[in-house]
Each structure stands twice: as C-alpha cells, then as structure tokens.
Design an enzyme around this catalytic site. Structure first.
Site, PDB file in Angstrom:
ATOM      1  N   CYS A 129       0.725  -1.271   0.168  1.00 25.32           N
ATOM      2  CA  CYS A 129      -0.035  -0.157   0.204  1.00 25.32           C
ATOM      3  C   CYS A 129       1.167   1.364  -0.011  1.00 25.32           C
ATOM      4  CB  CYS A 129      -1.175  -0.373   1.341  1.00 25.32           C
ATOM      5  SG  CYS A 129      -1.501   1.154   1.369  1.00 25.32           S
ATOM      6  N   GLY A 149      -6.199   2.757 -13.103  1.00 24.00           N
ATOM      7  CA  GLY A 149      -6.362   3.113 -14.083  1.00 24.00           C
ATOM      8  C   GLY A 149      -6.237   2.399 -15.583  1.00 24.00           C
TER       9      GLY A 149
END
Lengths: 369, 286
Positions: free
Chosen positions: A181, A268
């Site tokens: 993360c 994305g």
C-alpha cells in the site's frame, strides 16, 4: 454479429456431416449425389452453446469460476453495489484492505481523477478484522463467488495475527497479502520493496494458515523479479501484480498538493503498460499463477494480461465508471474463446511470453526506462 | 439505486458557466427524494475514468424528468454541456440519503451558498407541495452569480446576500440567519464547507440563544434515536448536504468521507450526502 451467427449455425451441422468416406464404403453405399462433402481440417469445432470452461485454480484448492475478479478497494465488501452488479457471476472478490485494528484512514481529499486514471489515498480505512468477520463473512459464505480477504499490516506479527483470525472462517476463500500500500507510512510498503522482507512476511503467514495465499506486488521498485521469486519461494500460492503506482496531484490553487495525504496511488488505464511489463517479467521467473491488474477496461485488456502470463485479471478503477463491466467481461471472454474455437481460456495464457526464459528473444525484458 | 439509460431532454445555461440539464429518467423522477444525488458517466473519449456526482435539482414525475445543475469546472462537465437533446446519458442513482423533514415542521429555512442551491432546490418543491412555508437564503459572490428567482416557485421567500453587496445583503449569507432562525422549525443547508461550519455553530448555540425547546422530545420518550438515523436527523434543527471528491458513490471505495463527531469517518455517498449538523466534526479539517 449476424454474419457470425450464421457461421456458427453452419458449424453446428458439421458433426452430423459424413465422415471422410472410404473407398469401400463409397462402393457399398453408392451415393446418388455427385459431390461428396469432405470436412476441412481446422480448429476444433465449438458450438455456440458449448460451455466454455473459464475456471482457473490459484492454488490450494482455490478455484475461481472465471478469471475476472474485482480488485481490493474498488468493490468494498461485495455488498455495496447491491442489485446493480450480479455479484455471484464474478470470478472472485478481493475485499477492502483489512487490518488488525480499525483504521480511520487519511485526511481528505482522498481521490481525484488524473489523465487516463485516478489517484487515491484512502489510507486503509477499515473497521478492523474482527468487525469484518462479524459483519460480512456470513454473507460471503452464502455466495458462490470466492471472497479473498485483502490483508494489510505494519509488522509481520500484524499480518500473522489478522490471518489467524480469518483462518477457518466460513466465507473466507483466500488471503491476498497487501504488502504494497503506497498510501500509508507503515502500510507494509517496506515489505514490498525488499526481497528478504517480502519473503519473510510471506513465510510467516504461510506457517499460520493453509488458506490460499496471494501476495500483491508493488510496481514501485527497481526490479520486481527477485521480490516475486522470494515470495514464491516462501510459499505463496499466487501473485497479484500490480498495486498502484505512487504519485501526486497538485491542488487547483497550485499552493499545495491536492490529496490530503500528499501521496496517492495511480490506477486506471494510465498504468496498464507498466502492469503488463511487471506481469511479463514476473511470469518468466516464477511458476505460481499470476493475477494481472492495472487498467483493465475492456476485453482486449484481459487478453493482453493473459498473453503476458496472467491466469486471471482484477478489474478495479473501471468499476467506478461501469459497475457492470466485470460481469460483461466474463461474457465477452467466453465469446472470445468460442470465436477462437477454444473450450477454455487457458490456451490464451502466456502466448506473448518468450519461448524460453533467458533466450536472446527475451532481450526486451531487460528494457527499463 | 439503479444503472439507468437516461436521455438528455434540455440543456440551459442559466448563469455564466452554470447549466441546468433535464434528463428523461422516470425511475429517478418518481423514486428520488430531495437531497439524493446521481452519478453521471461522462464520455469515454477523453479518458475520464470517474463519474460525476450531481444533486438531483428537481424531479417531475409527470414528465418523467429530473434536472441537474452544475458549473463547468473541467473536461467532464464540459463534455456534458456539449450533449444535445436526445443524447443518451448513463446515470447511476438515486444515491445517498435524503433530507428528513419532521411532519410537524411548518416553516423551513433553507440556506444555499452558490452552487449549493442545487443541493436544496428539490426540497423547496417538496416542502411547498406538502404545504410548508419556505424561506430560502442564498449567498453568492456577486449579482452575476445569483440564482434567478424565476426558477423558484412563487411561494418561496427568497433572500439574497452577495459578498460584494451588488445585490441584496452585502456580506455572507450566514449573517442573515439570525433574522430568520427564530421563525424556522428546521434548517437545511448546502454550500461551501466554511459556510456549513458557521451554520453548524449557529445551530449548536441556537437553543441557548433563543431558548427553543428541541423538537420531538416528549417527557420520557423512550430511547434516544441512533445518531445518523432518519429519526435522529428529523429531530435535528440543521441538516447539511456535504460535498467531497467521490469515486464509486455507493460506499465501496471510501474516497468521499467526512469526519464524524464520534471520530469515525462517514461516507458522503452512503451515510450522506445529508447529515444532521451534530453528526459531523467541524473542527477536524477534513
């Protein structure tokens, strides 16, 4: 569309067509028709209604009904999209990153759109593993779709403790270790950038549980291959590649970065080439299955990830624009297999990989900007 | 919540850079309440990956249309302004929780700052339909940004404040509140965060300043309502509609949170966008 359907109808009749006739038979039956139809050699015939088997095993008995999963952090706990998504038709659900204790996450703004993608910095907000087990696992246990719990932590003992509380809980089909993360100071990122650390946290969790274990790789490293190898050697069943790339955006005032946490993770379509490169590299150095993730928005992206060696894909950011996309991809992949005369998507895996690892044709793998 | 194929019926630039667009979406027109919002998908051509959240500005069940009101701030909203009547629009909605009006409230005070009018506009219609009296306090930077009174029902008392004094009260709209709050049974606000924070401070001290009893508190009236429940919100004097950068709009991504008074972040898209003012931590700086 219509043209293709007509072709399928033609093929359907083919199995009933006469087999290659022998001289003896021809003499015996003496057909009146002048022209014999001889079947053309070609790909195996797949009828439109023949089931295409998209199932794929990720190890330790975790069999996904199809290779399209939803990515951690984009699908909550599987219940949020309600009736908008046919959850049970997904290949798998990776739930929001779960930590030992509840976390309130980062200050806002937490998300913003960027060219061809988005930047998020949620900061692992979650109610803690015990609350997740209480609130959601009973629901998951009733689903056909496997739910893989994404686990994050600050230390090896955190990871082991969280996994121990998930071990044996009905409804938990597997674990995805989030050691990458980028949005939390101690979000486990230290484990993803060092092969020894990555191997040791994987090994520690492996000793704790027999649940299928995926480990999610970070692209924010110089060379991902030693890390992937260390994780595979430590007993992970599969790898997920990749997590978000670290990035920032600037506030409209241009006086400070936009996100409350300054740094966020880019996801994305913008990161798809990078994700493909990582999968391509990792696929050549490990033998365990790889789940590809990064910018999947259409069938072509799924096929690309399969071609560079992923056995399955996760859809993330694209869900926000089109929540029904993952289920549609399952249908489209089925169609793509049929169109190629395949009864499974497995022949599509790794087709773009070099023939032999280390061969001169693999030179491109060394390219690094 | 549903994914809907809506159709653009009309697009009007009502103020410089501000548009009201009508969408034909019968499910929304009949099934949404004031305060709820829709998540609109923009064209794929420009590589935009997120939908755009808009408050439902008005809903007309008889024609099956809803309107949204927005300012062009970037490529997504500019794409929307280029749509022509008849063009399809992919809409997810209705989303979020609505304003909760107490059945006994006769007088509603609505406070809107700038584009915040879009958040409370539908409540004006609902309140008037239900026979309540509505005062709408509207604040803008200058006269050129003032919401046209022609777009409001005649029954509304419309009071304007402008920062530069070019129309109505010169100053912030929050300065008008003390003149109207004693009359009001409930207040509903939408606008910039500092405005809402100022209003929440006014609401918190309202009982002391005015000596008003809290609504709905009968002697020995059972358990207190769960904070955040519709019943608790109905009893709050001030409800606010919050804005935040949003990802999924269904509660999955946790992108759009605001800090709750209890120290737990609350999702604007799921627990909100409407909150009772006391549910939020206005000092958290989120």
């Amino acid at each position: 569309m219509r043209a293709r359907r007509r072709v399928v109808t033609l093929r359907e009749t083919r199995p009933a067509a006469p087999r290659r006739p022998t001289i003896a038979r021809r003499t015996a039956s003496a057909p009146a028709s002048g022209v014999e139809r001889v079947p053309i050699a070609g790909p195996p015939v797949i009828r439109a209604d023949t089931p295409v088997d998209l199932s794929i095993e990720l190890g330790r008995g975790l069999v996904l009904p199809n290779p399209v999963l939803v990515a951690s952090g984009t699908f909550g706990y599987g219940v949020e999209y309600g009736e908008v998504v046919e959850v049970e038709r997904l290949g798998g659900i990776c739930c929001k990153g779960t930590t030992l204790r509840p976390r309130i996450g980062n200050v806002t703004p937490r998300v913003t759109e960027t060219p061809g993608g988005m930047l998020n910095s949620i900061g692992l907000q979650n109610p803690g593993v015990d609350a997740v087990v209480d609130r959601y696992t009973a629901t998951w246990a009733g689903w056909r779709v496997p739910v893989i719990v994404n686990v994050a932590g600050e230390s090896v003992s955190d990871y082991v403790e969280v996994v121990s509380r998930l071990d044996g809980v009905p409804g938990v089909a597997g674990i995805e270790l989030n050691i990458s993360c980028p949005n939390v100071g101690k979000g486990g990122m230290q484990f993803a950038i060092d092969a020894d650390a990555a191997g040791s946290v994987t090994a520690a969790v492996r000793r704790m549980t027999d649940l299928p274990l995926l480990v999610k790789l970070s692209p924010n490293v110089a060379d991902v291959r030693p890390i992937a190898r260390a994780i595979a050697d430590a007993g992970a069943d599969a790898l997920t590649a990749v997590n978000t790339l670290s990035g920032i955006a600037v506030a409209p005032s241009r006086t400070r970065p936009l996100l409350g946490n300054v740094y966020g993770g880019v996801s994305g379509p913008a990161i798809k080439p990078i994700a493909l490169r990582v999968v391509y590299e990792v696929a050549q150095v490990v033998d365990i299955p790889i789940v590809g993730i990064g910018g999947v928005t259409e069938l072509a992206d799924v096929l690309d990830f399969l071609a560079v060696g992923a056995v399955a894909v996760q859809v993330g950011t694209a869900i926000f624009a089109d929540p029904t996309l993952p289920v549609r991809l399952v249908d489209e992949l089925t169609g793509a297999c049929r169109a190629r005369g395949l009864d499974s998507h497995r022949p599509l895996i790794g087709t773009a990989l070099p023939r032999r690892t280390g061969a001169s044709s693999a030179k491109g793998a060394e390219y690094r900007p | 919540m549903r994914l809907l194929g809506a159709e653009l019926v009309e697009s009007r630039e009502i103020l410089p850079g501000q548009f009201i667009q009508a969408l034909h979406a019968p499910h929304l027109a009949t099934g949404s309440r004031a305060g709820q919002f829709v998540h609109v998908r923009t064209g794929d051509l420009s590589g935009l990956v997120l939908r755009r959240p808009f408050s439902i500005n008005t809903a007309d069940p008889s024609s099956g249309t809803v309107t949204v009101h927005f300012r062009t701030v970037g490529r997504g909203t500019e794409w929307l302004t280029r749509l022509r009547p008849g063009d399809p629009v992919d809409v997810l909605g209705p989303l979020g929780r609505p304003f909760e009006v107490d059945a006994r409230s006769r007088h509603l005070l609505l406070i809107a700052g700038g584009l915040g009018i879009a958040g409370v506009r539908m409540l004006v219609d609902e309140a008037i339909r239900d026979g309540r009296q509505v005062t709408l306090l509207f604040g803008a930077a200058s006269a050129r940004d003032v919401y046209p009174s022609s777009l409001l029902p005649d029954e509304v008392e419309y009071v304007v404040a402008t920062d530069d004094g070019s129309l109505g009260h010169g100053g912030y709209v929050t300065e008008l509140v003390p003149q109207y709050e004693a009359w009001a049974d409930q207040g509903f606000a939408c606008g910039p965060a500092p405005m809402l924070a100022a209003l929440s401070r006014l609401a918190a001290t309202r009982r002391q300043r005015l000596g008003v009893a809290k609504l709905g508190r009968k002697r020995g009236a059972g358990r207190p309502d769960q904070p955040g429940s519709a019943a608790a919100r109905r009893k709050a004097f001030l409800q606010v509609s919050m804005e935040q950068n949003m990802g999924c709009a269904v509660g999955a991504c946790l992108g759009c949170v605001v800090m709750g008074a209890s120290g737990t972040p609350l999702r604007v898209c799921r627990e909100g966008p409407v909150f009772a003012a006391e549910e939020l931590d206005w000092e958290a700086g989120w």
